[in-house]
Design a protein around this motif. Structure first.
Motif, PDB file in Angstrom:
ATOM      1  N   LYS A  22       0.840  -1.192   0.000  1.00 23.24           N
ATOM      2  CA  LYS A  22       0.000   0.000   0.000  1.00 23.24           C
ATOM      3  C   LYS A  22       0.874   1.240   0.000  1.00 23.24           C
ATOM      4  O   LYS A  22       1.814   1.354   0.787  1.00 23.24           O
ATOM      5  CB  LYS A  22      -0.920  -0.009   1.224  1.00 23.24           C
ATOM      6  CG  LYS A  22      -1.864   1.185   1.270  1.00 23.24           C
ATOM      7  CD  LYS A  22      -2.808   1.102   2.454  1.00 23.24           C
ATOM      8  CE  LYS A  22      -3.986   0.181   2.165  1.00 23.24           C
ATOM      9  NZ  LYS A  22      -5.016   0.252   3.219  1.00 23.24           N
ATOM     10  N   CYS A  23       0.549   2.166  -0.857  1.00 19.98           N
ATOM     11  CA  CYS A  23       1.281   3.423  -0.918  1.00 19.98           C
ATOM     12  C   CYS A  23       1.063   4.208   0.374  1.00 19.98           C
ATOM     13  O   CYS A  23      -0.080   4.408   0.788  1.00 19.98           O
ATOM     14  CB  CYS A  23       0.789   4.236  -2.124  1.00 19.98           C
ATOM     15  SG  CYS A  23       1.485   5.899  -2.188  1.00 19.98           S
ATOM     16  N   PRO A  24       2.148   4.645   1.013  1.00 21.60           N
ATOM     17  CA  PRO A  24       2.018   5.388   2.269  1.00 21.60           C
ATOM     18  C   PRO A  24       1.454   6.794   2.068  1.00 21.60           C
ATOM     19  O   PRO A  24       1.023   7.433   3.019  1.00 21.60           O
ATOM     20  CB  PRO A  24       3.459   5.444   2.789  1.00 21.60           C
ATOM     21  CG  PRO A  24       4.311   5.347   1.564  1.00 21.60           C
ATOM     22  CD  PRO A  24       3.549   4.471   0.612  1.00 21.60           C
ATOM     23  N   ALA A  25       1.490   7.256   0.844  1.00 21.16           N
ATOM     24  CA  ALA A  25       1.038   8.621   0.585  1.00 21.16           C
ATOM     25  C   ALA A  25      -0.445   8.684   0.242  1.00 21.16           C
ATOM     26  O   ALA A  25      -1.190   9.472   0.795  1.00 21.16           O
ATOM     27  CB  ALA A  25       1.865   9.236  -0.544  1.00 21.16           C
ATOM     28  N   CYS A  26      -0.886   7.824  -0.669  1.00 19.98           N
ATOM     29  CA  CYS A  26      -2.278   7.902  -1.127  1.00 19.98           C
ATOM     30  C   CYS A  26      -3.095   6.667  -0.770  1.00 19.98           C
ATOM     31  O   CYS A  26      -4.309   6.656  -0.912  1.00 19.98           O
ATOM     32  CB  CYS A  26      -2.333   8.163  -2.632  1.00 19.98           C
ATOM     33  SG  CYS A  26      -1.878   6.750  -3.646  1.00 19.98           S
ATOM     34  N   GLY A  27      -2.420   5.613  -0.305  1.00 23.44           N
ATOM     35  CA  GLY A  27      -3.155   4.431   0.130  1.00 23.44           C
ATOM     36  C   GLY A  27      -3.496   3.453  -0.980  1.00 23.44           C
ATOM     37  O   GLY A  27      -4.189   2.465  -0.743  1.00 23.44           O
ATOM     38  N   LYS A  42       7.615   2.710  -7.147  1.00 22.22           N
ATOM     39  CA  LYS A  42       6.958   3.995  -7.373  1.00 22.22           C
ATOM     40  C   LYS A  42       5.461   3.780  -7.496  1.00 22.22           C
ATOM     41  O   LYS A  42       5.010   2.895  -8.229  1.00 22.22           O
ATOM     42  CB  LYS A  42       7.517   4.628  -8.650  1.00 22.22           C
ATOM     43  CG  LYS A  42       7.151   6.092  -8.826  1.00 22.22           C
ATOM     44  CD  LYS A  42       7.915   6.675 -10.020  1.00 22.22           C
ATOM     45  CE  LYS A  42       7.720   8.176 -10.124  1.00 22.22           C
ATOM     46  NZ  LYS A  42       8.471   8.755 -11.255  1.00 22.22           N
ATOM     47  N   CYS A  43       4.723   4.571  -6.751  1.00 19.80           N
ATOM     48  CA  CYS A  43       3.275   4.470  -6.786  1.00 19.80           C
ATOM     49  C   CYS A  43       2.756   4.853  -8.170  1.00 19.80           C
ATOM     50  O   CYS A  43       3.161   5.866  -8.742  1.00 19.80           O
ATOM     51  CB  CYS A  43       2.660   5.381  -5.735  1.00 19.80           C
ATOM     52  SG  CYS A  43       0.858   5.421  -5.783  1.00 19.80           S
ATOM     53  N   ALA A  44       1.843   4.023  -8.684  1.00 15.87           N
ATOM     54  CA  ALA A  44       1.299   4.268 -10.015  1.00 15.87           C
ATOM     55  C   ALA A  44       0.311   5.432 -10.023  1.00 15.87           C
ATOM     56  O   ALA A  44       0.026   5.995 -11.064  1.00 15.87           O
ATOM     57  CB  ALA A  44       0.618   3.005 -10.530  1.00 15.87           C
ATOM     58  N   ALA A  45      -0.199   5.773  -8.859  1.00 23.56           N
ATOM     59  CA  ALA A  45      -1.224   6.811  -8.798  1.00 23.56           C
ATOM     60  C   ALA A  45      -0.640   8.189  -8.528  1.00 23.56           C
ATOM     61  O   ALA A  45      -0.931   9.146  -9.230  1.00 23.56           O
ATOM     62  CB  ALA A  45      -2.252   6.450  -7.729  1.00 23.56           C
ATOM     63  N   CYS A  46       0.200   8.290  -7.493  1.00 23.66           N
ATOM     64  CA  CYS A  46       0.683   9.616  -7.085  1.00 23.66           C
ATOM     65  C   CYS A  46       2.159   9.830  -7.384  1.00 23.66           C
ATOM     66  O   CYS A  46       2.667  10.931  -7.249  1.00 23.66           O
ATOM     67  CB  CYS A  46       0.387   9.853  -5.607  1.00 23.66           C
ATOM     68  SG  CYS A  46       1.367   8.829  -4.483  1.00 23.66           S
ATOM     69  N   GLY A  47       2.867   8.756  -7.734  1.00 24.03           N
ATOM     70  CA  GLY A  47       4.254   8.914  -8.144  1.00 24.03           C
ATOM     71  C   GLY A  47       5.255   8.923  -7.010  1.00 24.03           C
ATOM     72  O   GLY A  47       6.448   9.111  -7.236  1.00 24.03           O
TER      73      GLY A  47
HETATM   74 ZN   LIG Z   1       0.406   6.795  -4.010  1.00 21.84          ZN
END
Ligand SMILES: [Zn+2]
Length: 58
Positions: A22-27, A42-47
């Motif tokens: 799980k991305c720590p920034a956007c979940g 690297k998160c695919a949603a927020c980078g």
């Molecule tokens: Zn993210």
């Protein structure tokens, strides 16, 4: 079953399991291969780049 030699990387991945992180920034939950645990992904949603760790399911 075809045994074509054009994609050896895919064959190598068969021994790996998929884990959710799980991305720590956007979940955002993403599935990665188990050999990527501990690497920076690297998160695919927020980078955001973060260290991949298995999702703690309680
Ligand atoms: Zn993210």
């Amino acid at each position: 079953m075809s045994d074509q030699p054009h994609c050896p990387g895919f064959e190598a991945n068969k021994s790996l399991s998929e884990v959710k992180v799980k991305c720590p920034a956007c979940g955002l939950e993403m599935e990665i291969f188990s050999d990527e645990i501990g690497k920076t992904i690297k998160c695919a949603a927020c980078g955001v780049s973060f260290e991949a760790a298995p999702n703690q399911v309680t």
